[in-house]
Design an enzyme around this catalytic site. Structure first.
Site, short mmCIF file in Angstrom:
data_model
loop_
_atom_site.label_atom_id
_atom_site.label_comp_id
_atom_site.label_asym_id
_atom_site.label_seq_id
_atom_site.Cartn_x
_atom_site.Cartn_y
_atom_site.Cartn_z
CG ASP A 2 20.07 -34.48 18.75
OD1 ASP A 2 19.30 -34.42 19.72
OD2 ASP A 2 21.32 -34.65 18.85
CB ALA A 3 16.20 -29.71 17.19
#
Ligand code: SPV
Ligand code: MG
Length: 276
Positions: A46-47
Site C-alpha cells: 500500500d505505497a
C-alpha cells in the site's frame, strides 16, 4: 449518511464487488474501499503503486455490488490540489458517496509500515481540501479529511490544529488515525474536539475499544478497515494447507462455502443456482 444514523456508521473494508457484498450481507452500514486491501489484492504494498484509475474502478465495482454507501480511501488525493479536484470529479461522477484524503506526502506508505512518516504542511493539505470541495457538484458528496499527525508521532494538539484547519477549508468529516495499542489518544482528541464536524475512527491497533465508547466520545463513523481481507488470508491459507496435506478435495469440503452460496453472492439467476 453521517448525521441521521442512530449509532455510529459501522463500516468495513473491501476491495472488490464480492468483498463489498460480504460487508453488506453481514449487516454493516457502509463499505470502506481500502487502499490497503486494493493494493494487497494486486499483490502490492500500500505505497501509492496502484493508480487512481485502478482505485476508482475497484470502488465502482464495490458500489455497483451493494446498496449501502461506499467511502473511498483516496490516499493523498493522488498528487496535488489539481489531482484532488480531479479525484472528487471522478468519484462523484461514479456515484461514490464519500472520499477520504490524508495529509501524508505523495507517494505515501501504509500507516502501519515500520518507518517514519512525513506529513504535508497544513497549508498545503488545506489547498487540496479547498480544491476538492470547489470541484464538488453533488451537495450530498462528502470529503473526509484524514490527519496522520498521530501516526507521524506528533502530539494530539498538532492533530487538533490540523483537523481544525481542514474543517475551516471545507472538510465534511475528520478521520484521526492512530497506531497506538490503546484508544487513549483518539479519545483524548475527541474530548478536545470542539467542532460539530463528525469524527471517524479506525480501531485497527486499538482494537480493545468498543463502538459505544467511540460513539459516546463523538465518533460518528467506525471503520474496520481490513478485517475481511485478513480473515480471508487466514482462511485460504488454512484450507489450502489442508488440501495440500490431504491430497483430495473432500478433506476441505466442509470448510469451504458451497457453490450455491457464491452463486447467490454473484447474483446468479435463481434457476441456475442448484450448486454443489
Ligand atoms: C486502508 O484501509 O487503506 C487505510 C487504513 O487507509 S490503514 O491501513 O490503517 O492505513
Ligand atoms: Mg489506505
Amino acid at each position: 449518511m453521517l448525521r441521521d444514523n442512530p449509532g455510529p456508521v459501522r463500516t468495513v473494508g473491501a476491495h472488490d464487488g464480492l468483498t463489498a457484498k460480504l460487508v453488506q450481507q453481514a449487516g454493516f452500514d457502509a463499505v470502506w474501499s481500502s487502499s490497503f486491501e486494493i493494493s494487497a489484492s494486486h499483490g502490492l504494498p500500500d505505497a501509492s503503486l496502484v493508480t487512481m484509475s485502478q482505485y476508482l474502478a475497484a470502488s465502482e465495482a464495490m458500489d455497483l455490488s451493494v446498496d449501502i454507501p461506499v467511502i473511498a480511501d483516496c490516499d493523498t488525493g493522488f498528487g496535488g490540489p489539481l489531482n484532488a479536484a480531479y479525484t472528487v470529479q471522478r468519484y462523484e461522477r461514479a456515484g461514490i458517496a464519500a472520499i477520504c484524503i490524508e495529509d501524508k506526502l505523495f507517494p505515501k506508505i501504509n500507516s502501519f509500515a515500520d518507518t517514519s512518516q512525513d506529513l504535508l504542511p497544513t497549508e498545503e493539505f488545506v489547498l487540496k481540501i479547498k480544491a476538492g470541495k470547489e470541484a464538488q457538484i453533488d451537495p450530498d458528496f462528502l470529503l473526509i479529511a484524514r490527519t496522520e499527525a498521530l501516526i507521524a508521532g506528533m502530539e494530539v494538539s498538532e492533530a487538533l490544529d490540523r483537523a481544525s484547519a481542514y474543517v475551516a477549508a471545507g472538510a465534511d468529516a475528520v478521520l484521526v488515525h492512530s497506531k497506538s495499542k490503546r484508544p487513549d489518544e483518539v479519545l483524548d482528541f475527541a474530548s478536545r474536539w470542539e467542532s460539530e464536524v463528525p469524527l471517524v475512527a479506525v480501531p485497527t491497533t486499538y482494537h480493545v475499544v468498543d463502538e459505544d465508547t467511540l460513539y459516546n466520545a463523538g465518533f460518528r463513523v467506525v471503520i474496520y478497515a481490513n478485517h475481511g481481507l485478513r480473515a480471508a488470508v487466514r482462511g485460504v491459507q488454512e484450507t489450502l494447507g489442508e488440501l495440500r496435506r490431504a491430497g483430495r478435495a473432500q478433506a476441505v469440503q466442509e470448510r469451504i462455502a458451497p457453490m450455491h452460496e457464491v452463486f447467490a453472492l454473484q447474483g446468479m439467476p435463481a434457476q441456475y443456482r442448484e450448486g454443489r
